[in-house]
Each structure stands twice: as C-alpha cells, then as structure tokens.
Design a protein around this motif. Structure first.
Motif, PDB file in Angstrom:
ATOM      1  N   HIS A   1      30.735  50.661  27.123  1.00 23.46           N
ATOM      2  CA  HIS A   1      31.536  50.916  28.317  1.00 23.46           C
ATOM      3  C   HIS A   1      31.693  49.696  29.213  1.00 23.46           C
ATOM      4  O   HIS A   1      32.172  49.818  30.343  1.00 23.46           O
ATOM      5  N   ALA A   2      31.301  48.525  28.720  1.00 26.09           N
ATOM      6  CA  ALA A   2      31.494  47.290  29.495  1.00 26.09           C
ATOM      7  C   ALA A   2      32.990  47.014  29.621  1.00 26.09           C
ATOM      8  O   ALA A   2      33.751  47.232  28.686  1.00 26.09           O
TER       9      ALA A   2
ATOM     10  N   GLY B   1      41.975  36.615  40.449  1.00 25.29           N
ATOM     11  CA  GLY B   1      42.478  35.307  40.844  1.00 25.29           C
ATOM     12  C   GLY B   1      43.651  34.883  39.986  1.00 25.29           C
ATOM     13  O   GLY B   1      44.057  35.576  39.051  1.00 25.29           O
ATOM     14  N   LYS B   2      44.168  33.726  40.331  1.00 28.22           N
ATOM     15  CA  LYS B   2      45.337  33.199  39.635  1.00 28.22           C
ATOM     16  C   LYS B   2      45.090  31.773  39.187  1.00 28.22           C
ATOM     17  O   LYS B   2      44.373  31.019  39.827  1.00 28.22           O
ATOM     18  N   ARG B   3      45.698  31.443  38.101  1.00 29.95           N
ATOM     19  CA  ARG B   3      45.693  30.091  37.531  1.00 29.95           C
ATOM     20  C   ARG B   3      44.308  29.455  37.522  1.00 29.95           C
ATOM     21  O   ARG B   3      43.387  29.969  36.926  1.00 29.95           O
ATOM     22  N   ASP B   4      44.150  28.335  38.236  1.00 27.77           N
ATOM     23  CA  ASP B   4      42.879  27.615  38.221  1.00 27.77           C
ATOM     24  C   ASP B   4      41.790  28.308  39.025  1.00 27.77           C
ATOM     25  O   ASP B   4      40.629  27.923  38.970  1.00 27.77           O
ATOM     26  N   GLN B   5      42.127  29.337  39.781  1.00 30.43           N
ATOM     27  CA  GLN B   5      41.150  30.115  40.544  1.00 30.43           C
ATOM     28  C   GLN B   5      40.732  31.387  39.805  1.00 30.43           C
ATOM     29  O   GLN B   5      39.970  32.185  40.320  1.00 30.43           O
ATOM     30  N   LYS B   6      41.237  31.567  38.596  1.00 29.75           N
ATOM     31  CA  LYS B   6      40.985  32.787  37.841  1.00 29.75           C
ATOM     32  C   LYS B   6      39.551  32.835  37.329  1.00 29.75           C
ATOM     33  O   LYS B   6      39.029  31.844  36.808  1.00 29.75           O
ATOM     34  N   ARG B   7      38.943  33.996  37.512  1.00 33.33           N
ATOM     35  CA  ARG B   7      37.610  34.241  36.985  1.00 33.33           C
ATOM     36  C   ARG B   7      37.650  35.544  36.199  1.00 33.33           C
ATOM     37  O   ARG B   7      38.338  36.473  36.577  1.00 33.33           O
ATOM     38  N   VAL B   8      36.890  35.587  35.129  1.00 32.66           N
ATOM     39  CA  VAL B   8      36.806  36.801  34.322  1.00 32.66           C
ATOM     40  C   VAL B   8      35.391  37.338  34.442  1.00 32.66           C
ATOM     41  O   VAL B   8      34.421  36.635  34.169  1.00 32.66           O
ATOM     42  N   TYR B   9      35.308  38.578  34.872  1.00 34.08           N
ATOM     43  CA  TYR B   9      34.020  39.241  35.063  1.00 34.08           C
ATOM     44  C   TYR B   9      33.836  40.318  34.007  1.00 34.08           C
ATOM     45  O   TYR B   9      34.801  40.904  33.521  1.00 34.08           O
ATOM     46  N   THR B  10      32.592  40.572  33.668  1.00 35.83           N
ATOM     47  CA  THR B  10      32.246  41.693  32.807  1.00 35.83           C
ATOM     48  C   THR B  10      31.436  42.656  33.661  1.00 35.83           C
ATOM     49  O   THR B  10      30.460  42.257  34.297  1.00 35.83           O
ATOM     50  N   VAL B  11      31.871  43.908  33.671  1.00 37.86           N
ATOM     51  CA  VAL B  11      31.244  44.929  34.502  1.00 37.86           C
ATOM     52  C   VAL B  11      30.511  45.912  33.597  1.00 37.86           C
ATOM     53  O   VAL B  11      31.095  46.479  32.671  1.00 37.86           O
ATOM     54  N   PHE B  12      29.226  46.090  33.882  1.00 34.88           N
ATOM     55  CA  PHE B  12      28.380  47.004  33.124  1.00 34.88           C
ATOM     56  C   PHE B  12      28.050  48.224  33.982  1.00 34.88           C
ATOM     57  O   PHE B  12      27.831  48.095  35.192  1.00 34.88           O
ATOM     58  N   ASN B  13      27.983  49.387  33.347  1.00 36.17           N
ATOM     59  CA  ASN B  13      27.466  50.597  33.990  1.00 36.17           C
ATOM     60  C   ASN B  13      25.980  50.644  33.671  1.00 36.17           C
ATOM     61  O   ASN B  13      25.602  50.641  32.495  1.00 36.17           O
ATOM     62  N   ILE B  14      25.139  50.680  34.694  1.00 35.72           N
ATOM     63  CA  ILE B  14      23.690  50.718  34.458  1.00 35.72           C
ATOM     64  C   ILE B  14      23.064  51.831  35.290  1.00 35.72           C
ATOM     65  O   ILE B  14      23.694  52.386  36.184  1.00 35.72           O
TER      66      ILE B  14
END
Length: 95
Positions: free
Chosen positions: A39-40, A46-59
C-alpha cells in the motif's frame, strides 16, 4: 525516529518495525517497495528542479502515515514526516 514519538508508543513501535525492515531492504524502485509494502504510494510535489518524489507508507495498523524520500541509487531513506491520518489529510506537510 524521534519525530514519531510525539504520537506515542504505538507509532514508536510501528516506526521501529518499519525501520528494521527498511534497513535491510534493497529497493530499486517503488515497484520493489510495494513487494514489501503493497500500500505504499508515490507522490511527486513541486515543479521542474524543485520536484521531489515522496513515498508514503501506512504504518501502525494504518493509523499513521510515514512520508519518506527514497534515493534508490545509494539506498538512502529519509523520514520527512510522521503523521496521523488527520494531519496527513490536512496537507499542511506539503508546504
């Protein structure tokens, strides 16, 4: 790990369990993460050079959301937020 302790023993136990698994995992992508945590979710902000990718876990029996940033190249996992569902749903953490 300290960040989650503000929510009590339940989340501290859940974080410890998650940490023990993540510490030995060798994830190369979100697909790999989902083999361990089905379920992650991946979330890009964010956009372009400010973009971040997060992974969200249910715990914690799905009582909490653990927001992480995973750098697959060097197997670094950064904990960005430990939130209740209500805190996560407010989306203040995205700012």
């Amino acid at each position: 790990m300290e960040a989650g302790k503000q929510h009590g023993t339940k989340v501290a136990t859940a974080l410890d369990s998650w940490y023990r698994i993540a510490k030995v995992a060798r994830w190369g992508s979100l697909v790999d993460v989902r083999h361990t945590y089905p379920h992650a979710d991946g979330l890009a902000l964010g956009k372009r050079d400010q973009k971040r990718v997060y992974t969200v876990f249910n715990i914690g029996g799905n009582d909490f959301r653990l927001v992480t940033e995973i750098f697959y190249d060097d197997q670094t996992v950064l904990i960005r937020h430990v939130l209740t569902h209500a805190e996560y749903d407010k989306e203040d953490w995205k700012k």
